[in-house]
Motif scaffolding. Structure first.
Motif, PDB file in Angstrom:
ATOM      1  N   ARG A   1       0.898  -1.251   0.047  1.00 23.68           N
ATOM      2  CA  ARG A   1      -0.117  -0.159  -0.123  1.00 23.68           C
ATOM      3  C   ARG A   1       0.974   1.319  -0.079  1.00 23.68           C
ATOM      4  O   ARG A   1       0.693   2.197  -0.605  1.00 23.68           O
ATOM      5  CB  ARG A   1      -0.922   0.091   1.221  1.00 23.68           C
ATOM      6  N   ALA A   2       1.903   1.154   0.906  1.00 22.35           N
ATOM      7  CA  ALA A   2       3.030   2.431   0.989  1.00 22.35           C
ATOM      8  C   ALA A   2       3.680   2.471  -0.388  1.00 22.35           C
ATOM      9  O   ALA A   2       3.924   3.697  -1.010  1.00 22.35           O
ATOM     10  CB  ALA A   2       3.817   2.133   1.976  1.00 22.35           C
ATOM     11  N   LEU A   3       3.833   1.276  -1.072  1.00 23.11           N
ATOM     12  CA  LEU A   3       4.615   1.579  -2.411  1.00 23.11           C
ATOM     13  C   LEU A   3       3.630   1.958  -3.682  1.00 23.11           C
ATOM     14  O   LEU A   3       4.515   2.640  -4.489  1.00 23.11           O
ATOM     15  CB  LEU A   3       5.372   0.148  -2.668  1.00 23.11           C
ATOM     16  N   ALA A   4       2.485   1.792  -3.431  1.00 25.37           N
ATOM     17  CA  ALA A   4       1.793   2.002  -4.497  1.00 25.37           C
ATOM     18  C   ALA A   4       1.707   3.541  -4.965  1.00 25.37           C
ATOM     19  O   ALA A   4       1.604   3.873  -6.075  1.00 25.37           O
ATOM     20  CB  ALA A   4      -0.012   1.822  -4.150  1.00 25.37           C
ATOM     21  N   ILE A   5       2.085   4.307  -3.906  1.00 22.37           N
ATOM     22  CA  ILE A   5       1.867   5.882  -4.362  1.00 22.37           C
ATOM     23  C   ILE A   5       3.418   6.441  -4.835  1.00 22.37           C
ATOM     24  O   ILE A   5       3.641   7.396  -5.096  1.00 22.37           O
ATOM     25  CB  ILE A   5       1.629   6.676  -3.050  1.00 22.37           C
ATOM     26  N   GLU A   6       4.230   5.211  -5.054  1.00 24.63           N
ATOM     27  CA  GLU A   6       5.781   5.575  -5.587  1.00 24.63           C
ATOM     28  C   GLU A   6       6.414   6.539  -4.580  1.00 24.63           C
ATOM     29  O   GLU A   6       6.792   7.735  -4.950  1.00 24.63           O
ATOM     30  CB  GLU A   6       5.577   6.063  -7.103  1.00 24.63           C
ATOM     31  N   PRO A   7       6.415   5.944  -3.358  1.00 27.26           N
ATOM     32  CA  PRO A   7       7.167   6.915  -2.506  1.00 27.26           C
ATOM     33  C   PRO A   7       8.442   7.304  -2.628  1.00 27.26           C
ATOM     34  O   PRO A   7       9.122   6.732  -3.501  1.00 27.26           O
ATOM     35  CB  PRO A   7       6.816   6.100  -1.062  1.00 27.26           C
ATOM     36  N   ARG A   8       8.644   8.489  -1.856  1.00 26.99           N
ATOM     37  CA  ARG A   8       9.928   9.035  -2.302  1.00 26.99           C
ATOM     38  C   ARG A   8      11.081   8.875  -1.189  1.00 26.99           C
ATOM     39  O   ARG A   8      12.291   8.823  -1.197  1.00 26.99           O
ATOM     40  CB  ARG A   8      10.021  10.589  -2.274  1.00 26.99           C
ATOM     41  N   MET A   9      10.422   8.163  -0.236  1.00 24.72           N
ATOM     42  CA  MET A   9      10.931   7.773   1.186  1.00 24.72           C
ATOM     43  C   MET A   9       9.985   6.905   1.626  1.00 24.72           C
ATOM     44  O   MET A   9       9.009   6.769   1.537  1.00 24.72           O
ATOM     45  CB  MET A   9      10.879   9.115   2.075  1.00 24.72           C
ATOM     46  N   LEU A  10      10.770   5.736   2.508  1.00 33.60           N
ATOM     47  CA  LEU A  10       9.879   4.776   2.867  1.00 33.60           C
ATOM     48  C   LEU A  10      10.384   4.835   4.556  1.00 33.60           C
ATOM     49  O   LEU A  10      11.387   4.811   4.745  1.00 33.60           O
ATOM     50  CB  LEU A  10      10.407   3.310   2.349  1.00 33.60           C
ATOM     51  N   LEU A  11       9.278   5.042   5.477  1.00 31.46           N
ATOM     52  CA  LEU A  11       9.356   5.050   6.806  1.00 31.46           C
ATOM     53  C   LEU A  11       8.786   3.931   7.427  1.00 31.46           C
ATOM     54  O   LEU A  11       7.521   3.664   7.180  1.00 31.46           O
ATOM     55  CB  LEU A  11       8.686   6.361   7.310  1.00 31.46           C
ATOM     56  N   LEU A  12       9.375   3.072   8.149  1.00 32.08           N
ATOM     57  CA  LEU A  12       8.876   1.903   8.882  1.00 32.08           C
ATOM     58  C   LEU A  12       9.353   1.922  10.285  1.00 32.08           C
ATOM     59  O   LEU A  12      10.433   2.182  10.838  1.00 32.08           O
ATOM     60  CB  LEU A  12       9.534   0.737   8.128  1.00 32.08           C
ATOM     61  N   ASP A  13       8.005   1.776  10.917  1.00 31.83           N
ATOM     62  CA  ASP A  13       7.878   1.910  12.392  1.00 31.83           C
ATOM     63  C   ASP A  13       8.062   0.544  12.784  1.00 31.83           C
ATOM     64  O   ASP A  13       6.657   0.118  13.152  1.00 31.83           O
ATOM     65  CB  ASP A  13       6.801   3.064  12.743  1.00 31.83           C
ATOM     66  N   GLU A  14       8.988   0.085  13.459  1.00 35.77           N
ATOM     67  CA  GLU A  14       9.110  -1.279  14.045  1.00 35.77           C
ATOM     68  C   GLU A  14       7.913  -2.194  13.156  1.00 35.77           C
ATOM     69  O   GLU A  14       7.028  -2.768  13.815  1.00 35.77           O
ATOM     70  CB  GLU A  14       8.296  -1.319  15.544  1.00 35.77           C
ATOM     71  N   PRO A  15       8.024  -2.251  11.772  1.00 32.94           N
ATOM     72  CA  PRO A  15       7.098  -2.892  11.149  1.00 32.94           C
ATOM     73  C   PRO A  15       7.057  -4.472  11.409  1.00 32.94           C
ATOM     74  O   PRO A  15       6.030  -5.084  11.107  1.00 32.94           O
ATOM     75  CB  PRO A  15       7.767  -2.899   9.603  1.00 32.94           C
ATOM     76  N   PHE A  16       8.126  -5.052  12.180  1.00 35.49           N
ATOM     77  CA  PHE A  16       8.061  -6.434  12.354  1.00 35.49           C
ATOM     78  C   PHE A  16       8.002  -6.636  13.687  1.00 35.49           C
ATOM     79  O   PHE A  16       8.248  -7.903  14.069  1.00 35.49           O
ATOM     80  CB  PHE A  16       9.386  -7.324  11.607  1.00 35.49           C
ATOM     81  N   GLY A  17       7.614  -5.979  14.521  1.00 39.19           N
ATOM     82  CA  GLY A  17       7.601  -5.839  15.871  1.00 39.19           C
ATOM     83  C   GLY A  17       6.410  -6.920  16.682  1.00 39.19           C
ATOM     84  O   GLY A  17       6.638  -7.261  17.623  1.00 39.19           O
ATOM     85  N   ALA A  18       5.438  -6.811  15.804  1.00 39.29           N
ATOM     86  CA  ALA A  18       4.354  -7.616  16.298  1.00 39.29           C
ATOM     87  C   ALA A  18       4.380  -9.237  15.572  1.00 39.29           C
ATOM     88  O   ALA A  18       3.405  -9.831  16.051  1.00 39.29           O
ATOM     89  CB  ALA A  18       3.174  -7.059  15.971  1.00 39.29           C
TER      90      ALA A  18
END
Lengths: 242, 279
Positions: free
Chosen positions: A150-167
């Motif tokens: 979903r985040a990649l769909a907008i062709e982001p200029r920057m990718l920000l991941l907040d403890e993405p695998f924490g859970a």
């Protein structure tokens, strides 16, 4: 085209300092991990980069624009949350398409193009055929990959991941971080990755910033940080949590 | 054989029996009495009573009042729930208690408040009279009193739901480029829709049935400012029992419709709540 964070400070309501003058520079396309215990300010810094929080003072320049002056919804910063934050009432495909479908008519891709893009992204995150499922029907690892798509769909200029695998559990964590790194290398998007897991940070990032009490204690390549911890805190943090 | 944690069958049957007995005696029987009293002199008499201009006017007034009060309280309720659940600000818990105020204040007092403000002897009374604006003993007063009494229903339903859902999805929508309005209509509203409907339903039921607050501000002008509950009282005091119960039957019927819808929503809503927790 690099990211330059200069003396950013932030106080919470009530006066507690979240960030006390954080500066950090990362080249375009770098994979930076913000590593530290909870309360060290790493998530606050990430949220400031994403426009979800405001800095009190300091500047951020990215790709030679005053990044903090750009409203969050115009930043095209793909944000991935610890608890996925998927739209629970939408299918996986609708979730991924969201960022494209809400664009004003002028810049919105056609329905066919959106469907095509969703299909590509589902393949990219290895979830082919699950587009019609709802988030509640997926495992944690699958949900986080949807969030990433979903985040990649907008062709982001920057990718920000907040403890993405924490859970997620340890095994899935490991698989996903290897996969994420490979994805990053393929796409070359500047990525900031927040984690409290030093093994994860050292394994996945080009550059690691060790944070404590709203400051960066040490910033450098994983090997350098590991080999020569700059402060007692870094020494302690690295040797205990492993 | 009974399981280790099961009570003795006698206790079980006694509890079930008491519950059923209570429901029948205190809820079902009175409800049936309403309908049977209405039909005492045949369906024709009841129908005729409902066709009376004053009765029709009371039914109309009740619907108009609900039609104004409920949508407004829906908007206010969503706004209040949004403010309380998604933002942190000073005095938040105070605001939350104020939202509940109408529940703890006697409806008669809520009516009196408006008389004191807008009535002839009230603060704004002289000014309103000068400008020929009627609030007390007119539709605006009835709507205001109804809104006061029914204010908490929507907000109370949504606050726990929205607090539980947090701000994550809205933040995700924003970072994906969605404007505030798009976020509200595409993300927030769909995820609270069943809870919202449920709150609106309860709000509506109370709005149509409210007696005390409306009674104070209405002035009981037949054919003009009597809502259904007030009209029932007027007819009853006039010993027009068939007519009184005929109008009461309409109210009771509306309550039954509400109950059915509510059960349906509860059934739907249960899934939604479960999904929230699974998420």
């Amino acid at each position: 085209m690099s990211l330059v964070i200069d003396s950013v400070t932030k106080r919470f309501r009530g006066g507690a300092a979240a960030l006390q003058g954080v500066s950090l520079t990362a080249p375009q396309g770098a994979f930076v991990a913000l590593l530290g215990p909870s309360g060290s300010g790493k998530t606050t810094l990430l949220r400031i980069l994403g426009g979800l929080d405001f800095a009190d003072t300091g500047t951020v320049r990215f790709a030679d624009v005053n990044w903090l002056a750009v409203p969050a919804r115009e930043r095209k910063a793909g944000f991935v949350f610890q608890h996925y934050a998927l739209f629970r009432h939408m299918t996986v495909a609708k979730n991924i398409a969201f960022g494209l479908e809400i664009r004003p008519r002028r810049s919105r891709p056609s329905k066919v193009d959106i469907a095509l893009r969703v299909k590509e992204l589902l393949a990219l995150v290895q979830l082919e055929g699950l587009g019609e499922r709802y988030p509640s029907q997926l495992s944690g690892g699958q949900r986080q990959r949807v969030a990433l798509a979903r985040a990649l769909a907008i062709e982001p200029r920057m990718l920000l991941l907040d403890e993405p695998f924490g859970a997620l559990d340890a095994k899935v964590r490991k698989e996903l971080r290897i996969w994420l790194r490979a994805l990053h290398d393929k796409m070359g998007i500047t990525t900031i990755f927040v984690t409290h897991d030093q093994e994860e940070a050292f394994a996945v990032a080009d550059l690691v910033a060790v944070m404590n009490q709203g400051r960066i204690e040490q910033y450098g390549q994983p090997d350098a940080v590991k080999r020569a911890p700059g402060t007692a805190f870094v020494q302690d943090f690295i040797s205990t949590s492993a | 054989m009974r399981g280790a944690t099961e009570d003795h069958p006698l206790i079980r049957w006694a509890l079930v029996g008491i519950t059923i007995g209570f429901v029948v005696l205190f809820l079902l029987l009175p409800l049936l009495t309403v309908f049977s009293a209405a039909l005492e002199k045949g369906i024709g008499a009841a129908w005729e009573a409902l066709g009376d201009p004053d009765a029709l006017s009371s039914i109309k007034l009740t619907f108009i009042t609900a039609l104004i009060a409920v949508p407004l309280n829906t908007v206010f309720g969503v706004a209040a729930a949004w403010a309380v659940s998604k933002y942190d600000f000073r005095g938040k818990s105070l605001l939350t208690s104020f939202i509940d105020l109408p529940f703890s204040v006697s409806p008669v007092i809520s009516g009196l408040i408006y008389v004191l403000i807008f009535g002839l002897q009230g603060w704004l009374g002289p000014w309103l009279r000068e400008h020929d604006i009627k609030i007390i003993f007119a539709l605006p007063g009835i709507v205001l009193a109804t809104m006061f009494v029914t204010f908490p229903f929507v907000a109370r339903e949504l606050i726990p739901l929205m607090t539980d859902q947090g701000r994550d999805e809205e933040e995700a929508a924003m970072s994906l480029g969605a404007s505030g309005l798009k976020t509200f209509f595409r993300v927030t509203l769909p995820s609270i829709k069943w809870g919202l409907l449920y709150g609106v339903l309860l709000c509506n039921a109370r709005a149509m049935g409210e007696f005390g607050a409306v009674s104070v501000v209405s002035g009981h002008i037949r054919g003009q400012t009597n809502t259904m509950p007030l009209h029932v009282e007027v007819l009853y005091n006039d010993y027009q029992f068939v007519a009184a119960f005929a109008v009461a039957s309409v109210l009771a019927f509306l309550a039954l419709v509400t109950l059915t819808l509510k059960s349906f929503l509860e059934w739907r809503y249960a899934d939604e709540i479960a999904a929230v927790h699974r998420h």
